[in-house]
Write a protein that holds these residues in place. Structure first.
Motif, PDB file in Angstrom:
ATOM      1  N   TYR A  49      11.738  -0.740  -1.548  1.00 14.13           N
ATOM      2  CA  TYR A  49      11.641   0.308  -2.029  1.00 14.13           C
ATOM      3  C   TYR A  49      11.560   1.628  -1.327  1.00 14.13           C
ATOM      4  CZ  TYR A  49       9.969  -2.776  -5.823  1.00 14.13           C
ATOM      5  OH  TYR A  49       9.556  -3.714  -6.979  1.00 14.13           O
ATOM      6  N   PRO A  50      11.274   1.439  -0.071  1.00 17.69           N
ATOM      7  CA  PRO A  50      11.202   2.828   0.653  1.00 17.69           C
ATOM      8  C   PRO A  50      12.644   2.883   1.111  1.00 17.69           C
ATOM      9  CG  PRO A  50      10.252   1.280   1.815  1.00 17.69           C
ATOM     10  CD  PRO A  50      10.251   0.550   0.680  1.00 17.69           C
TER      11      PRO A  50
ATOM     12  N   TYR B  91      14.282   4.481  -2.067  1.00 13.93           N
ATOM     13  CA  TYR B  91      13.949   5.696  -1.993  1.00 13.93           C
ATOM     14  C   TYR B  91      14.732   7.208  -1.077  1.00 13.93           C
ATOM     15  CZ  TYR B  91      10.288   9.748  -2.114  1.00 13.93           C
ATOM     16  OH  TYR B  91       9.910  11.100  -2.091  1.00 13.93           O
TER      17      TYR B  91
ATOM     18  N   LEU C 166       9.469   9.501   4.204  1.00 15.12           N
ATOM     19  CA  LEU C 166       8.603   8.350   3.739  1.00 15.12           C
ATOM     20  C   LEU C 166       7.231   8.603   3.363  1.00 15.12           C
ATOM     21  CD1 LEU C 166       8.306   5.114   3.920  1.00 15.12           C
ATOM     22  CD2 LEU C 166       7.519   5.474   6.150  1.00 15.12           C
TER      23      LEU C 166
ATOM     24  N   PHE D 208       7.452   9.101  -0.362  1.00 17.36           N
ATOM     25  CA  PHE D 208       7.298   7.596  -1.001  1.00 17.36           C
ATOM     26  C   PHE D 208       5.780   7.091  -1.082  1.00 17.36           C
ATOM     27  CE2 PHE D 208       8.450   3.506  -2.387  1.00 17.36           C
ATOM     28  CZ  PHE D 208       7.704   2.288  -1.465  1.00 17.36           C
TER      29      PHE D 208
ATOM     30  N   TYR E 167       3.909   6.276  -4.464  1.00 20.70           N
ATOM     31  CA  TYR E 167       3.757   4.648  -4.739  1.00 20.70           C
ATOM     32  C   TYR E 167       3.083   3.819  -3.927  1.00 20.70           C
ATOM     33  CZ  TYR E 167       8.113   5.713  -7.310  1.00 20.70           C
ATOM     34  OH  TYR E 167       9.165   6.173  -8.326  1.00 20.70           O
TER      35      TYR E 167
ATOM     36  N   LEU F   9      14.151   5.949  -8.217  1.00 19.35           N
ATOM     37  CA  LEU F   9      13.433   4.826  -7.766  1.00 19.35           C
ATOM     38  C   LEU F   9      12.531   3.901  -8.862  1.00 19.35           C
ATOM     39  CD1 LEU F   9      12.764   2.919  -5.284  1.00 19.35           C
ATOM     40  CD2 LEU F   9      10.982   4.544  -4.625  1.00 19.35           C
TER      41      LEU F   9
END
Length: 437
Positions: A53-54, A57, A90, A93, A97, A138
């Motif tokens: 996921y990251p 992203y 980051l 993100f 999230y 994402l």
């Protein structure tokens, strides 16, 4: 390798939520240059999110192709990017999230409901549950590839990706052993290969997420309506502890009703929890106008359930509330919580959730319903008269002081119906725009 706060906006040295500082290593030259995030797995575990996921992203924000080799724990972003830049990205993100929208703690778990196309987050620290806005690429990826909660914190999207290499008849490795995906939908070599992005295979998605669905909060939707209503009751009873509910709590209650798919019937629970003192009922309605409007505004079904909830409340306190049926309905009407049409339809069908008191409730409501109908007819007559001849509103007056050839036109003030006058007066006193909250 040092550590940093998960929420880097907080500089408290005693902040207990830590993650490893991102380490990036640039490899290759020219067109083949790429950045390997050396400790992505450790970072993902600290954030309780799959490492893809990251990484994905980063690809979405930078417009770069990414390569996730789950088996070898290599997470790559094409191009040359330094650690500080990726650390800053980051943070974006994490804010969307990972951090709780209510308390900013990172103790959240995300759940995906593919049929509804929603992503929700639940906080273990404060109990907040809410949907994550689907505003970037994402979120589309997460909808296609939900996290597998069976694998624990920071796990990949599926256990299946952690299995050993599987060879086919020709001795080639399975395409899923090297997970490659990018924003264009093309493989690493630019070929339009469906095997290059395993998330594009619907059958594969179903296999990967079958176990995860059972463990998400949205599995509550598989329960009966009565069970979900009981869950909503338990949730709301802990938050409706004051006569006037603040906006943040109101939004949490609405969000929980939407999650459990009981928003139409939720007003039954509100009636049960808020209308415990019959003597204060009218004041409670006024104090919680915006809360009721969040459910009934432009929602005919919810308004009908609200009338049913009122009837059930009258059943509990018949001596106190039966004589006040008409005033209570008028308060709901004046505050725009109940529409005129809904009240008239209810009265014409003469149905009630309380059979033994149905006739008495409708009889007590009759004066107010009669007033509504008369006001409606009066408004209708006024509008018809306006359409017939607009010149009727103009009066010709002869003024002796003026010359004979001069005539003054005097326009009459438009008539205001009794119903509209009452509504306007209430709105001046209590005009709350729910959309602005």
């Amino acid at each position: 390798m040092g550590s940093v706060n998960v929420n880097r906006n907080l500089t408290d040295q005693f902040y207990r939520y830590k993650m490893p500082k991102l380490m990036a290593k640039v490899e290759g030259k020219g067109n083949g240059i790429k950045t390997v995030i050396v400790n992505m797995v450790e970072i993902a575990k600290a954030l309780n999110r799959p490492p893809m996921y990251p990484t994905k992203y980063f690809g979405c924000v930078l417009g770069a192709q990414v390569n996730c080799d789950v088996k070898n724990e290599r997470y790559i972003v094409n191009g040359s990017h330094d650690s500080a830049k990726l650390q800053d990205l980051l943070d974006g993100f994490i804010k969307k999230y990972v951090l709780c929208a209510s308390c900013d703690n990172p103790e959240t778990t995300i759940f995906v409901h593919q049929k509804k196309g929603t992503i929700s987050a639940t906080c273990k620290a404060c109990g907040y549950t809410g949907n994550i806005s689907l505003t970037d690429k994402l979120s589309t990826y997460i909808l296609k590839c939900p996290p597998d909660m069976n694998t624990g914190p920071g796990a990949s999207v599926s256990k299946k990706l952690k299995k050993k290499d599987k060879k086919d008849a020709n001795g080639r490795s399975s395409p899923h052993d090297s997970d490659e995906f990018n924003d264009t939908g093309l493989g690493e070599n630019g070929d339009d290969d469906d095997d290059g992005d395993w998330c594009e295979n619907p059958q594969e998605i179903e296999e990967l997420t079958g176990g995860a669905k059972k463990l998400t909060l949205n599995a509550d939707l598989e329960k009966s309506v009565d069970d979900r209503m009981q869950m909503f009751y338990d949730y709301s009873s802990k938050r409706l502890t004051a006569e006037t509910i603040d906006v943040a709590v109101q939004k949490e209650i609405v969000s929980e009703a939407e999650r459990l798919d009981v928003k139409d019937k939720a007003v039954l629970v509100l009636c049960e929890l808020l209308f415990k003192d019959p003597l204060k009922l009218q004041n409670v309605i006024k104090a919680n106008r915006t809360l009721f409007l969040r459910f009934t505004a432009e929602n005919t079904k919810a308004q009908k359930y609200l009338i049913r909830g009122l009837e059930l409340t009258i059943k509990l306190f018949p001596n106190e509330l039966l004589p006040r049926v008409a005033p209570i309905l008028k308060i709901f009407y004046d505050l725009d919580i109940l529409d005129e049409k809904v009240i008239i339809d209810w009265s014409s069908k003469k149905k009630s959730a309380v059979k033994q008191l149905a006739s008495q409730i409708h009889e007590r409501a009759l004066p107010f319903v009669k007033w509504l109908k008369e006001a409606e007819e009066e408004d209708s007559d006024d509008s018809e008269g306006d359409e017939e001849d607009e010149d009727d509103d103009v009066e010709v007056v002869y003024d002796e002081r003026s010359r004979p050839d001069k005539i003054m036109e005097v326009k009459e003030e438009p008539k205001v119906s009794p119903k509209k006058a009452v509504v306007d007066a209430i709105k001046k006193e209590d005009d709350i725009d729910i959309d602005a909250i």
